[in-house]
Write a protein that holds these residues in place. Structure first.
Motif, PDB file in Angstrom:
ATOM      1  N   THR A  18       0.810  -1.235   0.000  1.00  0.00           N
ATOM      2  CA  THR A  18       0.000   0.000   0.000  1.00  0.00           C
ATOM      3  C   THR A  18       0.835   1.273   0.000  1.00  0.00           C
ATOM      4  O   THR A  18       0.289   2.371  -0.175  1.00  0.00           O
ATOM      5  N   THR A  19       2.140   1.178   0.170  1.00  0.00           N
ATOM      6  CA  THR A  19       2.996   2.371   0.229  1.00  0.00           C
ATOM      7  C   THR A  19       3.859   2.464  -1.000  1.00  0.00           C
ATOM      8  O   THR A  19       4.131   1.457  -1.662  1.00  0.00           O
ATOM      9  N   CYS A  20       4.296   3.657  -1.307  1.00  0.00           N
ATOM     10  CA  CYS A  20       5.092   3.925  -2.519  1.00  0.00           C
ATOM     11  C   CYS A  20       6.481   3.331  -2.382  1.00  0.00           C
ATOM     12  O   CYS A  20       7.122   3.439  -1.336  1.00  0.00           O
ATOM     13  N   VAL A  21       7.001   2.741  -3.454  1.00  0.00           N
ATOM     14  CA  VAL A  21       8.333   2.128  -3.424  1.00  0.00           C
ATOM     15  C   VAL A  21       9.423   3.186  -3.558  1.00  0.00           C
ATOM     16  O   VAL A  21      10.592   2.906  -3.292  1.00  0.00           O
ATOM     17  N   TYR A  22       9.040   4.412  -4.000  1.00  0.00           N
ATOM     18  CA  TYR A  22      10.030   5.469  -4.181  1.00  0.00           C
ATOM     19  C   TYR A  22      10.028   6.446  -2.992  1.00  0.00           C
ATOM     20  O   TYR A  22      11.071   7.009  -2.637  1.00  0.00           O
ATOM     21  N   HIS A  23       8.832   6.643  -2.439  1.00  0.00           N
ATOM     22  CA  HIS A  23       8.721   7.618  -1.349  1.00  0.00           C
ATOM     23  C   HIS A  23       8.191   6.897  -0.105  1.00  0.00           C
ATOM     24  O   HIS A  23       6.989   6.654   0.005  1.00  0.00           O
ATOM     25  N   LYS A  24       9.085   6.488   0.744  1.00  0.00           N
ATOM     26  CA  LYS A  24       8.773   5.648   1.892  1.00  0.00           C
ATOM     27  C   LYS A  24       7.695   6.275   2.767  1.00  0.00           C
ATOM     28  O   LYS A  24       7.754   7.456   3.096  1.00  0.00           O
ATOM     29  N   GLY A  25       6.695   5.458   3.111  1.00  0.00           N
ATOM     30  CA  GLY A  25       5.636   5.894   4.018  1.00  0.00           C
ATOM     31  C   GLY A  25       4.471   6.560   3.339  1.00  0.00           C
ATOM     32  O   GLY A  25       3.420   6.743   3.956  1.00  0.00           O
ATOM     33  N   ASN A  26       4.624   6.977   2.081  1.00  0.00           N
ATOM     34  CA  ASN A  26       3.517   7.641   1.369  1.00  0.00           C
ATOM     35  C   ASN A  26       2.503   6.599   0.872  1.00  0.00           C
ATOM     36  O   ASN A  26       2.866   5.576   0.272  1.00  0.00           O
TER      37      ASN A  26
END
Length: 532
Positions: A18-26
């Motif tokens: 569910t989180t972005c692989v480029y922007h951690k936690g987003n």
């Protein structure tokens, strides 16, 4: 697991992450329609800036609709179709097993049959050789005994002559002179028959022809042909590899009939080379009259005379091996690999030779004139105004039909079937008393006794008998012109094969490709017309 883009590797999001692989936690709240990828709010203003972006929650109703459509379609179609295909495949698997087991049995049976035929030929040849050997031995032993007796007689005479010279009186010398023969006559050696055997050095083609032909097409060939057809744009009539795996199978009730373009099989060669001039190999006068002849192996033939109740089995020299007496007059005969069939126009019976006796198999409603046993074992009977195909038990299968206002068959005398095309030819004497016009001719029919053509000859002709050879060539005996005509299997006239001084009454071709022809019901000639 995600990896760095700076290292030039692709970043992959795990299914369900569910989180972005480029922007951690987003959180992944957006969907990039340009890249078909889930993205976060930071991606919108960075990596996917300028792309077509939509909030993920707005796509959910449409995505759910697509999922429901998939479920509905799968449950309605594939979920029902797959079990049917599994059951159908199991059924085809069983039929496939039975089909090839049966084919293997047929092939094996044919091989065993050919072995038996070869053993028969071998034993017959050895028997003839042994018989000739015994005849030669008897002649030579008799000659040897005569010479031994002559030697003994000469030695005794010489002894008396020497005694007369040494101690004989004038009277004894004079008596000795009177007993001396003018010349010494020795016994003569009777001419011996000859024997030779020339083994066929290249029997492969003949064996292939005798064995039979088949078409074996592998799945790989079908697939290759299918791909080539599409590559060349020739996909008309070509179905998928799944449905064409068995090109000779019939569709099921729910399966549409589809045409299959399969790569052509290579049949056994059916071509032959005719001799520029025919050769009469042997000729003799038969001990009995002959109006029908059925050669079998290379040196045997069955014969009959339509005014007699006797069927004869004779050698190529005219020696009668068997003489079978029937309970009724025999009008015509036909020979199969296993038996001899006959018909009688006296009591309407169709008979088979069983253990040396003619057994009635069935009777026809009108007097039979001629008979022929087809490739599939059924019996063709020629009668006034019709040809009827029966089972061997006498059940009628099909009867020739005449067009309105035209009598297709009037007076059938002989029937034969082409081993290549399975077409039927009939000698029709066309008698006026049976509705004909008095013009004898040769009629060609298809396997279902439907009219194909009336064969044409050069000049006036009077056909009386007909036979096919193993290559599908047609030989016709012309009674009035005393000759034999050669035609192709399609009925094209080729040439006069042989001209004689007597009327040609009967013809037949043996398994060695030699033509047996009967002239004036008594004189038989064995004729070679095909180069071996």
């Amino acid at each position: 697991m995600a990896t760095s883009l700076r290292k030039g590797q692709i970043v992959v999001r795990a299914q369900g992450q569910t989180t972005c692989v480029y922007h951690k936690g987003n959180t992944l709240d957006w969907f990039c329609e340009t890249c078909s990828d889930l993205i976060c709010a930071t991606c919108v203003s960075s990596t996917h800036k300028g792309h077509d972006i939509i909030q993920l929650s707005l796509l959910t109703p449409d995505n759910k609709r697509k999922i429901r459509n998939f479920i509905e379609k799968a449950e309605k179609n594939e979920l029902n179709q797959i079990p049917k295909e599994i059951a159908s495949s199991a059924d085809k698997l069983q039929k496939n097993l039975v089909h090839f087991e049966k084919l293997a049995e047929v092939v094996k049976a044919q091989g065993e049959k050919l072995k038996e035929e070869i053993n028969v030929l071998m034993n017959q040849t050895i028997s003839h050789l042994k018989q000739l050997q015994e005849e030669h031995s008897k002649v030579l032993q008799n000659y040897k005994s005569q010479m031994e007796e002559k030697l003994k007689e000469l030695q005794e005479r010489l002894k008396k002559c020497k005694e007369a010279l040494q101690i004989g009186t004038d009277l004894q010398v004079c008596d000795t002179i009177t007993r001396i023969p003018p010349q010494i006559t020795l016994p003569t050696l009777q001419d011996l028959g000859t024997a030779s055997f020339n083994p066929n050095q290249n029997p492969e083609e003949i064996l292939k022809q005798a064995f039979g032909s088949g078409s074996i097409i592998s799945c790989d060939q079908i697939q290759r042909h299918f791909r080539q057809g599409h590559a060349q744009g020739h996909d008309d009539g070509v179905v998928s590899a799944r449905s064409s795996a068995r090109p000779d199978s019939l569709p099921t009730e729910n399966e549409p009939r589809q045409k299959v373009k399969a790569p052509p099989s290579i049949p056994v060669s059916s071509k032959c080379e005719f001799l520029p001039e025919t050769k009469v190999l042997y000729e003799w006068e038969s001990p009995c009259r002959i109006t029908s002849i059925c050669p079998t192996v290379i040196d045997r033939a069955w014969t009959c005379n339509f005014v007699s109740d006797t069927v004869t089995h004779m050698t190529r020299e005219g020696v009668v091996l068997q003489e079978i007496q029937s309970h009724t007059k025999v009008t015509d005969i036909c020979h199969t690999i296993h038996s001899v069939w006959a018909c009688s126009n006296k009591d309407n019976s169709v008979m088979e030779l069983v253990s040396g006796t003619m057994i009635t198999r069935f009777k026809t409603d009108t007097p039979p004139k001629c008979i022929y046993v087809t490739k599939n074992g059924n019996v063709l009977v020629g009668m006034k105004n019709k040809i009827t195909e029966f089972t061997q038990a006498g059940k009628p299968m099909v009867t020739s039909k005449s067009p309105p206002g035209i009598q297709l068959v009037c007076s059938p005398r002989k029937i034969s079937q082409c081993p290549v095309s399975a077409n039927i030819v009939v000698i029709d004497r066309d008698l006026t008393v049976e509705g004909g016009s008095g013009r004898p001719h040769v009629l060609m029919m298809d396997r279902n006794l439907q009219n194909l053509s009336r064969l044409e000859f050069k000049g006036r002709n009077d056909p009386y008998d007909v036979t096919y050879d193993a290559f599908g060539n047609l030989i016709v005996a012309d009674i009035d012109n005393c000759c034999l005509h050669l035609l192709s299997g399609a009925g094209q006239y080729l040439r006069v094969l042989h001209t004689d001084t007597d009327r040609a009454l009967a013809v037949g071709v043996d398994r060695g490709g030699i033509l047996w022809a009967v002239f004036r019901a008594k004189f038989i000639k064995r004729i070679q017309y095909i180069r071996k």
